[in-house]
Scaffold this active site. Sequence first.
Site, PDB file in Angstrom:
ATOM      1  N   PRO A  86       0.818  -1.218   0.000  1.00 10.45           N
ATOM      2  CG  PRO A  86      -0.099  -1.084   2.140  1.00 10.45           C
ATOM      3  CD  PRO A  86       0.677  -1.992   1.237  1.00 10.45           C
ATOM      4  CD  GLU A 113       0.498  -5.371  10.999  1.00  7.87           C
ATOM      5  OE1 GLU A 113       0.829  -4.236  10.643  1.00  7.87           O
ATOM      6  OE2 GLU A 113      -0.693  -5.724  11.104  1.00  7.87           O
ATOM      7  NE  ARG A 150      -9.079  -5.006 -20.053  1.00 10.70           N
ATOM      8  CZ  ARG A 150      -9.308  -3.934 -20.802  1.00 10.70           C
ATOM      9  NH1 ARG A 150      -8.449  -2.947 -20.823  1.00 10.70           N
ATOM     10  NH2 ARG A 150     -10.409  -3.852 -21.547  1.00 10.70           N
ATOM     11  CG  ASP A 164     -10.944  -0.229 -22.718  1.00 11.34           C
ATOM     12  OD1 ASP A 164     -12.175  -0.395 -22.720  1.00 11.34           O
ATOM     13  OD2 ASP A 164     -10.120  -1.154 -22.725  1.00 11.34           O
TER      14      ASP A 164
HETATM   15  C1  LIG Z   1      -1.986  -5.944   5.837  1.00  7.74           C
HETATM   16  S1  LIG Z   1      -0.975  -5.488   4.502  1.00  7.74           S
HETATM   17  C2  LIG Z   1       0.421  -4.767   5.294  1.00  7.74           C
HETATM   18  C3  LIG Z   1       0.313  -3.291   5.399  1.00  7.74           C
HETATM   19  C4  LIG Z   1       1.489  -2.666   6.114  1.00  7.74           C
HETATM   20  N1  LIG Z   1       1.449  -2.950   7.518  1.00  7.74           N
HETATM   21  C5  LIG Z   1       1.447  -1.160   5.916  1.00  7.74           C
HETATM   22  O1  LIG Z   1       0.771  -0.483   6.680  1.00  7.74           O
HETATM   23  O2  LIG Z   1       2.035  -0.655   4.954  1.00  7.74           O
HETATM   24  C6  LIG Z   1      -0.368  -7.040   3.930  1.00  7.74           C
HETATM   25  C7  LIG Z   1       0.044  -7.061   2.481  1.00  7.74           C
HETATM   26  O3  LIG Z   1      -1.083  -6.872   1.639  1.00  7.74           O
HETATM   27  C8  LIG Z   1      -0.664  -6.275   0.427  1.00  7.74           C
HETATM   28  N2  LIG Z   1      -1.437  -5.031   0.249  1.00  7.74           N
HETATM   29  C9  LIG Z   1      -2.256  -4.465   1.160  1.00  7.74           C
HETATM   30  N3  LIG Z   1      -2.813  -3.349   0.699  1.00  7.74           N
HETATM   31  C10 LIG Z   1      -2.359  -3.174  -0.551  1.00  7.74           C
HETATM   32  C11 LIG Z   1      -2.557  -2.188  -1.548  1.00  7.74           C
HETATM   33  N4  LIG Z   1      -3.343  -1.149  -1.345  1.00  7.74           N
HETATM   34  N5  LIG Z   1      -1.918  -2.334  -2.733  1.00  7.74           N
HETATM   35  C12 LIG Z   1      -1.103  -3.384  -2.947  1.00  7.74           C
HETATM   36  N6  LIG Z   1      -0.876  -4.351  -2.043  1.00  7.74           N
HETATM   37  C13 LIG Z   1      -1.485  -4.259  -0.859  1.00  7.74           C
HETATM   38  C14 LIG Z   1       0.829  -6.006   0.524  1.00  7.74           C
HETATM   39  O4  LIG Z   1       1.525  -7.045  -0.149  1.00  7.74           O
HETATM   40  C15 LIG Z   1       1.048  -6.034   2.018  1.00  7.74           C
HETATM   41  O5  LIG Z   1       2.366  -6.414   2.368  1.00  7.74           O
END
Ligand SMILES: C[S@@+](CC[C@H](N)C(=O)[O-])C[C@H]1O[C@@H](n2cnc3c(N)ncnc32)[C@H](O)[C@@H]1O
Length: 239
Positions: A86, A113, A150, A164
């Site tokens: 994220p 996490e 795609r 698109d």
């Molecule tokens: C619970 S999340 C960890 C978030 C982390 N503790 C933080 O606050 O940045 C677990 C995993 O989900 C994936 N993930 C969660 N949200 C995401 C997003 N918005 N975009 C891409 N991957 C995401 C990532 O691979 C991440 O390591």
Amino acid sequence: MKIDILTLFPEMFTGFLNTSIIKRAIDKSLVEINLHNFREFTLDKHKHVDDYPYGGGQGMVLMCQPIVDCLKTTVDDDSFVILMSPQGTTLNHGVAQKLSTFKHLVIICGHYEGFDERVRDYVDLELSIGDYVLTGGELSSMVVSDAIIRLLDGAIRQESHDDDSFAAGLLEYPQYTRPFSYDGNDVPEVLLSGHHENIRKWRKYQSLKKTYIKRPDLLENYEFNEEELKMLAEIEEKH
Ligand SMILES: C[S@@+](CC[C@H](N)C(=O)[O-])C[C@H]1O[C@@H](n2cnc3c(N)ncnc32)[C@H](O)[C@@H]1O
């Protein structure tokens, strides 16, 4: 193109890989997708891939060793390594288009996490699918893969891409199919006229209007031609 996905939950990908356009792209060898469970690479005798965070705090953190050892078996000189996170660059049409030109993508899915910070030393791009937090990177890696696949030549008809949303910087015009009349609403007559130039102009106008109403931010960097500028002036006057 080849996509290698590192995940603790390969079973989540079954539907994705075996349905519709993605399945057809795989069957036509436009893309090869391999799943790797990095739990198989852990040196921990209990097969753990995560541990408590240094300094204390909630949740478990994915360790470097299983991920990096798994990564080393998949990468070569052509590889581009993406960490789903994220905290990364937000995916959009332009990013998907750029990624669709790579020969080999390796995508790492997090969980719990997230990652030991040092995993980031082994990646080329940290990529997010939006400002919210998912439980794991599996869904986000499927979103990224879908958006890329795609766009590959032969995955869907080129004309579908051209119109698109985002492809040419605007939202797509309204689309209709049968029946002509539904619940008192008729399809715009121009679409039945068979007059290609009028249909093109109508679609362009509607595309600009939708973008103006729903996503005016897209118009800030849009390069208007003369026809589009006149249409925009008319739209502005009416709204
Ligand atoms: C619970 S999340 C960890 C978030 C982390 N503790 C933080 O606050 O940045 C677990 C995993 O989900 C994936 N993930 C969660 N949200 C995401 C997003 N918005 N975009 C891409 N991957 C995401 C990532 O691979 C991440 O390591």
